[in-house]
Design a protein around this motif. Structure first.
Motif, PDB file in Angstrom:
ATOM      1  N   PHE A   1      18.652  60.921  74.250  1.00  0.00           N
ATOM      2  CA  PHE A   1      17.348  61.527  74.728  1.00  0.00           C
ATOM      3  C   PHE A   1      16.759  59.567  75.437  1.00  0.00           C
ATOM      4  O   PHE A   1      16.445  60.460  76.877  1.00  0.00           O
ATOM      5  CB  PHE A   1      15.848  61.765  73.640  1.00  0.00           C
ATOM      6  CG  PHE A   1      15.104  61.776  74.446  1.00  0.00           C
ATOM      7  CD1 PHE A   1      14.361  62.924  75.374  1.00  0.00           C
ATOM      8  CD2 PHE A   1      13.839  61.154  73.887  1.00  0.00           C
ATOM      9  CE1 PHE A   1      12.703  63.043  76.042  1.00  0.00           C
ATOM     10  CE2 PHE A   1      12.405  60.479  74.949  1.00  0.00           C
ATOM     11  CZ  PHE A   1      11.939  61.772  75.667  1.00  0.00           C
ATOM     12  N   THR A   2      16.808  59.250  74.460  1.00  0.00           N
ATOM     13  CA  THR A   2      16.138  57.404  74.922  1.00  0.00           C
ATOM     14  C   THR A   2      17.032  57.445  76.373  1.00  0.00           C
ATOM     15  O   THR A   2      16.390  56.264  77.456  1.00  0.00           O
ATOM     16  CB  THR A   2      16.639  56.207  73.908  1.00  0.00           C
ATOM     17  OG1 THR A   2      15.669  57.331  72.798  1.00  0.00           O
ATOM     18  CG2 THR A   2      15.951  55.273  74.240  1.00  0.00           C
TER      19      THR A   2
ATOM     20  N   PHE B   1      15.816  59.191  79.297  1.00  0.00           N
ATOM     21  CA  PHE B   1      14.163  58.958  79.324  1.00  0.00           C
ATOM     22  C   PHE B   1      14.406  57.333  79.965  1.00  0.00           C
ATOM     23  O   PHE B   1      13.409  57.026  80.919  1.00  0.00           O
ATOM     24  CB  PHE B   1      13.763  58.907  78.414  1.00  0.00           C
ATOM     25  CG  PHE B   1      12.121  58.994  78.412  1.00  0.00           C
ATOM     26  CD1 PHE B   1      11.329  59.662  79.368  1.00  0.00           C
ATOM     27  CD2 PHE B   1      11.347  57.582  78.210  1.00  0.00           C
ATOM     28  CE1 PHE B   1      10.146  59.577  79.673  1.00  0.00           C
ATOM     29  CE2 PHE B   1      10.041  58.065  77.330  1.00  0.00           C
ATOM     30  CZ  PHE B   1       9.226  58.048  78.828  1.00  0.00           C
ATOM     31  N   GLU B   2      14.465  56.171  79.676  1.00  0.00           N
ATOM     32  CA  GLU B   2      14.382  54.903  79.479  1.00  0.00           C
ATOM     33  C   GLU B   2      15.219  55.001  81.290  1.00  0.00           C
ATOM     34  O   GLU B   2      14.900  54.016  82.225  1.00  0.00           O
ATOM     35  CB  GLU B   2      15.364  54.090  78.734  1.00  0.00           C
ATOM     36  CG  GLU B   2      14.564  54.060  77.349  1.00  0.00           C
ATOM     37  CD  GLU B   2      13.599  52.949  76.398  1.00  0.00           C
ATOM     38  OE1 GLU B   2      14.861  51.976  76.791  1.00  0.00           O
ATOM     39  OE2 GLU B   2      12.889  52.533  75.922  1.00  0.00           O
TER      40      GLU B   2
ATOM     41  N   THR C   1       9.491  59.298  69.383  1.00  0.00           N
ATOM     42  CA  THR C   1      10.637  60.964  68.991  1.00  0.00           C
ATOM     43  C   THR C   1       9.705  61.255  67.531  1.00  0.00           C
ATOM     44  O   THR C   1       9.529  59.802  67.013  1.00  0.00           O
ATOM     45  CB  THR C   1      12.046  60.179  69.360  1.00  0.00           C
ATOM     46  OG1 THR C   1      12.170  58.965  68.160  1.00  0.00           O
ATOM     47  CG2 THR C   1      12.174  59.912  71.018  1.00  0.00           C
TER      48      THR C   1
ATOM     49  N   ALA D   1      11.572  64.625  80.532  1.00  0.00           N
ATOM     50  CA  ALA D   1      10.606  64.030  80.134  1.00  0.00           C
ATOM     51  C   ALA D   1      10.166  63.309  81.402  1.00  0.00           C
ATOM     52  O   ALA D   1       9.305  63.019  81.748  1.00  0.00           O
ATOM     53  CB  ALA D   1      10.989  63.203  78.924  1.00  0.00           C
ATOM     54  N   ALA D   2      11.137  62.534  82.091  1.00  0.00           N
ATOM     55  CA  ALA D   2      11.211  61.376  82.929  1.00  0.00           C
ATOM     56  C   ALA D   2      10.536  62.110  84.678  1.00  0.00           C
ATOM     57  O   ALA D   2       9.579  61.741  85.091  1.00  0.00           O
ATOM     58  CB  ALA D   2      12.249  60.420  83.201  1.00  0.00           C
TER      59      ALA D   2
ATOM     60  N   GLY E   1      10.897  55.256  81.608  1.00  0.00           N
ATOM     61  CA  GLY E   1       9.867  55.762  80.499  1.00  0.00           C
ATOM     62  C   GLY E   1       9.993  54.574  80.091  1.00  0.00           C
ATOM     63  O   GLY E   1      10.930  53.399  79.671  1.00  0.00           O
TER      64      GLY E   1
ATOM     65  N   GLY F   1      15.962  64.459  77.961  1.00  0.00           N
ATOM     66  CA  GLY F   1      15.644  63.093  78.797  1.00  0.00           C
ATOM     67  C   GLY F   1      14.949  62.565  80.512  1.00  0.00           C
ATOM     68  O   GLY F   1      14.018  62.295  80.349  1.00  0.00           O
TER      69      GLY F   1
END
Ligand code: BEZ
Length: 395
Positions: free
Chosen positions: A190-191, A194-195, A175, A165-166, A199, A162
């Motif tokens: 991951f979330t 990433f958030e 996903t 990806a960010a 994201g 994560g």
């Protein structure tokens, strides 16, 4: 009986008595040091069979490098094929605990099976070393002094991917994974990262484990056109997913990120479809350290094949057991001193040195890797010394 045969019988009897006497003289030492019984519960069949084989090889390699003994004790192996089937897990682990009376359980690959192992280990107070399965609960609510892991929690590689990806600038992601503990928890990690990095995960896609009919889900990804996709798959399922993603042409327009299991031990089979994929994990094949180079050389010489992350985790499971046994001079009955020593140890792993948290999970660097040829090559450190939050662990 005539005189001659009586004399012969007497000679035989006294030779027998002498031999028995000699055996008795050695007996106390031998009796004090029976072999340590190691119960390897790993898959030998199904989509994770190859992973189980590599863990087994890694574990035995470390023991072999110590002359076949740990802390002066011989090692006796017992092996059960768990088939990565949670419905058979309790029966399978009880074969090792109750039938074979093992001193230590080492297993397994699949999170659902490992959860059953952890419950059985807690109930019977058997020492358990988990050499792969990332189920968060094992070092969370199910944690215990007798349970440690040489691998990772599912949260860890999810979280570090994560972060990656960010950093790469993706904003809207989808996903895709198997609907079971490892898939769901990796996506959750991951979330979270990433958030936090700005994201948004717009859709989670799942299919049952170990299903590999990806077509309908790939069609949905193509229709939604996210900035990028995150995937957790491993073993045979990872091979098929990466090939199907490329065959659908998605690799040309929608970058694919994964926790490193997507490309570990699979690159030969994935071929061109995997080249250039970025993943994060606690190991990279080409780490240029004397420790990793020596390990890979020893593994290749012994087994005529290249090591991967699963081999490293098996090797380190044996190292952690050795750290505990050395602290008590091989006396495995001194359980508390042993498990405390395991948690104090710095494990000199091919991945780089790591320690265990109080919950028993590795605190370790997570690497960005790029698939090149048959190697996952180190690119950078995604997160340094990442510790699982161990949510719900009370020790
Ligand atoms: C798991 O089920 O925890 C798992 C399986 C394969 C690779 C990584 C994790």
């Amino acid at each position: 009986m005539n005189a001659l045969s009586f004399a012969k019988a007497l000679v035989a009897l006294s030779a027998g008595l002498a031999a028995a006497g000699a055996a008795q003289a050695q007996a106390p030492a031998a009796a004090a040091q029976p072999p340590i019984k190691v119960g390897l519960m790993l898959p030998s069949t199904g989509t994770f069979a190859f992973l189980g084989e590599m863990i087994d090889k890694g574990f035995r390699l470390y023991v072999q490098e110590q002359g076949g003994k740990l802390a002066g004790r011989d090692i006796q192996y017992f092996r059960v094929d768990d088939e990565s089937d949670p419905s058979k897990a309790t029966d399978n682990v009880n074969k090792l605990i109750k039938r074979d009376n093992v001193d230590v359980l080492v297993g397994t690959v699949h999170s659902g099976v490992a959860l059953a192992m952890a419950r059985a280990a807690k109930e019977s107070n058997t020492l358990l070393i988990v050499p792969n399965a990332g189920a968060d609960a094992i070092t969370g609510p199910l944690c215990g002094p007798n349970i440690v892991r040489s691998s990772f929690s599912n949260w860890q590689p999810g979280y570090s991917t994560g972060v990656l990806a960010a950093q790469k600038g993706a904003k809207r992601m989808m996903t895709i994974t198997w609907n079971y503990a490892a898939g769901n928890e990796t996506v959750k990690g991951f979330t979270e990262a990433f958030e936090k990095g700005g994201g948004k995960v717009v859709k989670d896609l799942t299919l049952p484990f170990p299903n590999v009919e990806f077509q309908a889900l790939l069609t949905e990804i193509a229709a939604q056109k996210p900035d990028a996709v995150f995937a957790f798959f491993a073993g045979g399922g990872a091979v098929k997913f990466v090939k199907d993603y490329a065959a659908a042409g998605l690799n040309k327009t929608i970058p694919l990120y994964g926790s490193g299991f997507l490309t570990d031990g699979t690159l030969e089979a994935q071929g061109a479809a995997a080249q250039g994929l970025l993943t994060t994990l606690h190991y990279a094949d080409n780490l240029e350290t004397p420790r990793n180079n020596a390990f890979r050389k020893s593994f290749a010489l012994t087994y005529k094949q290249n090591a991967d992350v699963y081999a490293v985790q098996g090797y380190d499971a044996a190292q952690i057991l050795a750290a505990g046994l050395n602290a008590v001079k091989g006396d495995i009955t001194k359980r508390d001193a042993m498990t405390a020593a395991m948690r104090r140890a710095t494990v000199d792993s091919p991945r780089g040195k790591f320690t265990l948290s109080a919950a028993g999970n590795p605190v370790q660097d997570m690497y960005v890797r790029e698939a090149r040829g048959v190697n996952n090559e180190f690119r950078s450190v995604a997160v340094k010394a990442l510790a699982d939050p161990a949510r719900g662990c009370r020790l």
